[in-house]
Design a protein around this motif. Sequence first.
Motif, short mmCIF file in Angstrom:
data_model
loop_
_atom_site.label_atom_id
_atom_site.label_comp_id
_atom_site.label_asym_id
_atom_site.label_seq_id
_atom_site.Cartn_x
_atom_site.Cartn_y
_atom_site.Cartn_z
N GLY A 151 0.85 -1.11 0.02
CA GLY A 151 -0.06 0.02 -0.16
C GLY A 151 0.91 1.29 -0.01
N GLY A 157 0.83 3.73 -3.02
CA GLY A 157 0.48 5.40 -2.42
C GLY A 157 1.57 6.14 -2.97
N GLY A 170 0.94 9.25 -5.53
CA GLY A 170 1.23 10.39 -5.01
C GLY A 170 2.37 11.33 -5.78
N GLY A 198 0.88 9.97 -0.03
CA GLY A 198 0.53 8.99 -0.65
C GLY A 198 1.17 7.69 -0.17
N ALA A 220 -0.92 7.46 3.47
CA ALA A 220 -2.43 6.89 3.29
C ALA A 220 -2.30 5.54 2.75
CB ALA A 220 -3.05 7.92 2.40
N GLY A 221 -1.54 5.25 1.75
CA GLY A 221 -1.33 3.87 0.93
C GLY A 221 -0.88 2.86 2.13
#
Length: 82
Positions: free
Chosen positions: A44, A48, A52, A68, A71-72
């Motif tokens: 992730g 992300g 990003g 990114g 969050a990922g």
Amino acid sequence: MMRKTTLLIALVSLGALAACQSPSGSHSRGGNSEFNCIAGTVGGAVIGGLLGSTIGGGRGRTAATAVGIGAGGYIGNQMGCK
């Protein structure tokens, strides 16, 4: 061209991670569960970060990449550690 390639790699990677998820009816707590958790978090974060990095330019790109990655990694962790 570079953004399309990055987006394509990210989408293919996301599909690969989704394929690694176990069916919702099987919640085994074996060694595979820990692997799924780690793989979800790292995968992730990578996806992300790639997504990003396609946004913005200059310092904005750096900030978007960092957001990114965070969050990922969080979303991947939540999906992988179920």
